[in-house]
Design a protein around this motif. Sequence first.
Motif, PDB file in Angstrom:
ATOM      1  N   ARG A  19       6.344  45.777  33.689  1.00 45.96           N
ATOM      2  CA  ARG A  19       5.836  44.685  34.498  1.00 45.96           C
ATOM      3  C   ARG A  19       6.350  43.375  33.918  1.00 45.96           C
ATOM      4  NH1 ARG A  19      -0.252  42.471  35.855  1.00 45.96           N
ATOM      5  NH2 ARG A  19      -0.155  41.780  33.676  1.00 45.96           N
ATOM      6  N   LEU A  20       7.103  42.669  34.733  1.00 40.23           N
ATOM      7  CA  LEU A  20       7.612  41.370  34.338  1.00 40.23           C
ATOM      8  C   LEU A  20       6.621  40.288  34.757  1.00 40.23           C
ATOM      9  CD1 LEU A  20      11.366  41.672  35.401  1.00 40.23           C
ATOM     10  CD2 LEU A  20      10.252  42.430  33.293  1.00 40.23           C
ATOM     11  N   SER A  21       6.523  39.260  33.925  1.00 42.41           N
ATOM     12  CA  SER A  21       5.668  38.118  34.221  1.00 42.41           C
ATOM     13  C   SER A  21       6.507  36.854  34.173  1.00 42.41           C
ATOM     14  CB  SER A  21       4.528  38.004  33.203  1.00 42.41           C
ATOM     15  OG  SER A  21       3.702  39.144  33.225  1.00 42.41           O
ATOM     16  N   CYS A  22       6.138  35.890  34.989  1.00 41.45           N
ATOM     17  CA  CYS A  22       6.819  34.597  35.028  1.00 41.45           C
ATOM     18  C   CYS A  22       5.748  33.513  35.043  1.00 41.45           C
ATOM     19  CB  CYS A  22       7.707  34.507  36.253  1.00 41.45           C
ATOM     20  SG  CYS A  22       8.449  32.881  36.515  1.00 41.45           S
ATOM     21  N   LEU A  23       5.617  32.826  33.939  1.00 34.79           N
ATOM     22  CA  LEU A  23       4.594  31.795  33.811  1.00 34.79           C
ATOM     23  C   LEU A  23       5.176  30.443  34.208  1.00 34.79           C
ATOM     24  CD1 LEU A  23       1.760  30.920  32.856  1.00 34.79           C
ATOM     25  CD2 LEU A  23       2.742  30.644  30.562  1.00 34.79           C
ATOM     26  N   PHE A  24       4.490  29.784  35.137  1.00 39.26           N
ATOM     27  CA  PHE A  24       4.903  28.459  35.608  1.00 39.26           C
ATOM     28  C   PHE A  24       4.124  27.392  34.859  1.00 39.26           C
ATOM     29  CE2 PHE A  24       6.698  25.325  38.145  1.00 39.26           C
ATOM     30  CZ  PHE A  24       5.763  24.590  38.858  1.00 39.26           C
ATOM     31  N   SER A  25       4.822  26.320  34.453  1.00 41.38           N
ATOM     32  CA  SER A  25       4.189  25.293  33.626  1.00 41.38           C
ATOM     33  C   SER A  25       3.284  24.365  34.423  1.00 41.38           C
ATOM     34  CB  SER A  25       5.263  24.459  32.920  1.00 41.38           C
ATOM     35  OG  SER A  25       6.086  23.802  33.873  1.00 41.38           O
ATOM     36  N   GLY A  26       3.431  24.387  35.766  1.00 40.53           N
ATOM     37  CA  GLY A  26       2.621  23.507  36.594  1.00 40.53           C
ATOM     38  C   GLY A  26       1.595  24.282  37.385  1.00 40.53           C
ATOM     39  N   ASN A  27       1.200  23.720  38.515  1.00 40.18           N
ATOM     40  CA  ASN A  27       0.203  24.328  39.387  1.00 40.18           C
ATOM     41  C   ASN A  27       0.916  25.238  40.396  1.00 40.18           C
ATOM     42  OD1 ASN A  27      -1.779  25.005  41.187  1.00 40.18           O
ATOM     43  ND2 ASN A  27      -2.536  22.920  41.465  1.00 40.18           N
ATOM     44  N   LEU A  28       0.821  26.533  40.166  1.00 44.94           N
ATOM     45  CA  LEU A  28       1.567  27.477  41.004  1.00 44.94           C
ATOM     46  C   LEU A  28       1.124  27.449  42.466  1.00 44.94           C
ATOM     47  CD1 LEU A  28       3.791  29.614  40.807  1.00 44.94           C
ATOM     48  CD2 LEU A  28       1.986  31.336  40.565  1.00 44.94           C
ATOM     49  N   SER A  29      -0.097  27.052  42.736  1.00 50.12           N
ATOM     50  CA  SER A  29      -0.589  27.044  44.116  1.00 50.12           C
ATOM     51  C   SER A  29       0.178  26.052  44.992  1.00 50.12           C
ATOM     52  CB  SER A  29      -2.083  26.722  44.143  1.00 50.12           C
ATOM     53  OG  SER A  29      -2.314  25.409  43.670  1.00 50.12           O
ATOM     54  N   ARG A  30       0.899  25.140  44.367  1.00 47.97           N
ATOM     55  CA  ARG A  30       1.706  24.171  45.124  1.00 47.97           C
ATOM     56  C   ARG A  30       3.109  24.695  45.424  1.00 47.97           C
ATOM     57  NH1 ARG A  30       0.197  18.352  42.237  1.00 47.97           N
ATOM     58  NH2 ARG A  30      -2.041  18.467  42.641  1.00 47.97           N
ATOM     59  N   ILE A  31       3.452  25.853  44.898  1.00 49.15           N
ATOM     60  CA  ILE A  31       4.769  26.461  45.126  1.00 49.15           C
ATOM     61  C   ILE A  31       4.612  27.547  46.185  1.00 49.15           C
ATOM     62  CG2 ILE A  31       6.714  27.676  44.104  1.00 49.15           C
ATOM     63  CD1 ILE A  31       6.369  24.913  42.949  1.00 49.15           C
ATOM     64  N   MET A  34       8.688  31.869  45.958  1.00 45.82           N
ATOM     65  CA  MET A  34       9.132  32.312  44.639  1.00 45.82           C
ATOM     66  C   MET A  34       9.832  33.662  44.787  1.00 45.82           C
ATOM     67  SD  MET A  34       6.057  31.333  42.042  1.00 45.82           S
ATOM     68  CE  MET A  34       7.181  31.377  40.642  1.00 45.82           C
ATOM     69  N   ALA A  35      10.616  33.978  43.780  1.00 42.91           N
ATOM     70  CA  ALA A  35      11.371  35.220  43.877  1.00 42.91           C
ATOM     71  C   ALA A  35      11.809  35.711  42.502  1.00 42.91           C
ATOM     72  CB  ALA A  35      12.610  35.027  44.751  1.00 42.91           C
ATOM     73  N   TRP A  36      12.220  36.953  42.480  1.00 40.93           N
ATOM     74  CA  TRP A  36      12.872  37.555  41.322  1.00 40.93           C
ATOM     75  C   TRP A  36      14.310  37.897  41.691  1.00 40.93           C
ATOM     76  CZ3 TRP A  36      10.884  37.868  36.524  1.00 40.93           C
ATOM     77  CH2 TRP A  36       9.505  37.742  36.365  1.00 40.93           C
ATOM     78  N   TYR A  37      15.221  37.514  40.813  1.00 39.96           N
ATOM     79  CA  TYR A  37      16.625  37.873  40.927  1.00 39.96           C
ATOM     80  C   TYR A  37      17.008  38.733  39.718  1.00 39.96           C
ATOM     81  CZ  TYR A  37      17.550  34.336  44.568  1.00 39.96           C
ATOM     82  OH  TYR A  37      17.565  33.609  45.731  1.00 39.96           O
ATOM     83  N   ARG A  38      18.142  39.396  39.805  1.00 35.71           N
ATOM     84  CA  ARG A  38      18.673  40.112  38.656  1.00 35.71           C
ATOM     85  C   ARG A  38      20.196  40.019  38.650  1.00 35.71           C
ATOM     86  NH1 ARG A  38      17.208  46.409  40.308  1.00 35.71           N
ATOM     87  NH2 ARG A  38      18.702  46.611  42.053  1.00 35.71           N
ATOM     88  N   GLN A  39      20.745  40.124  37.444  1.00 36.00           N
ATOM     89  CA  GLN A  39      22.192  40.096  37.299  1.00 36.00           C
ATOM     90  C   GLN A  39      22.616  41.131  36.276  1.00 36.00           C
ATOM     91  OE1 GLN A  39      23.916  36.262  36.385  1.00 36.00           O
ATOM     92  NE2 GLN A  39      25.900  36.898  37.200  1.00 36.00           N
ATOM     93  N   TYR A  79       4.506  37.982  39.193  1.00 34.70           N
ATOM     94  CA  TYR A  79       4.723  39.282  38.570  1.00 34.70           C
ATOM     95  C   TYR A  79       5.751  40.106  39.342  1.00 34.70           C
ATOM     96  CZ  TYR A  79       0.238  38.280  36.302  1.00 34.70           C
ATOM     97  OH  TYR A  79      -0.782  37.706  35.593  1.00 34.70           O
ATOM     98  N   LEU A  80       6.351  41.046  38.630  1.00 33.77           N
ATOM     99  CA  LEU A  80       7.174  42.069  39.267  1.00 33.77           C
ATOM    100  C   LEU A  80       6.852  43.388  38.581  1.00 33.77           C
ATOM    101  CD1 LEU A  80       9.375  42.606  41.422  1.00 33.77           C
ATOM    102  CD2 LEU A  80      11.053  42.530  39.548  1.00 33.77           C
ATOM    103  N   GLN A  81       6.105  44.228  39.293  1.00 35.69           N
ATOM    104  CA  GLN A  81       5.804  45.569  38.802  1.00 35.69           C
ATOM    105  C   GLN A  81       6.950  46.489  39.189  1.00 35.69           C
ATOM    106  OE1 GLN A  81       3.087  46.789  36.952  1.00 35.69           O
ATOM    107  NE2 GLN A  81       4.320  48.659  36.863  1.00 35.69           N
TER     108      GLN A  81
END
Length: 128
Positions: A19-31, A34-39, A79-81
């Motif tokens: 499970r990947l997590s991505c913590l946002f430094s601001g208020n996520l409710s205003r975004i 969002m997405a997950w990419y991979r390379q 998150y990305l499970q």
Amino acid sequence: QGQLVESGGGLVQAGGSLRLSCLFSGNLSRIHAMAWYRQAPGKQRELVASITATTGINYVDSVKGRFTISRDDAKNTLYLQMNSLKPEDTAVYYCNADPTSTRGTIYRGSYYYPGDYWGQGTQVTVSS
């Protein structure tokens, strides 16, 4: 300017989960997008999963039924499970957010446009 910090990557055997997590430094409710990419090595960056206010949740065909994207605004985290992992899932995974997105953002020809906020990436390696 917001910052994104991914975590949760690692080495796992085929068939395993992460499970990947991505913590946002601001208020996520205003975004609102969002997405997950991979390379993977030698390949272009690929959109894996996205969640927006207008197009909802979408996945690239290769991960449908195995990956689940979700968000917890109270924790400012995306998150990305990832279940039933395969060696071809090996890549650096990046979190992306579009701070200009709104509840009415229109997407033409796609269900997500990458925003300006990128995380530093987290390595996922799946062994066979």
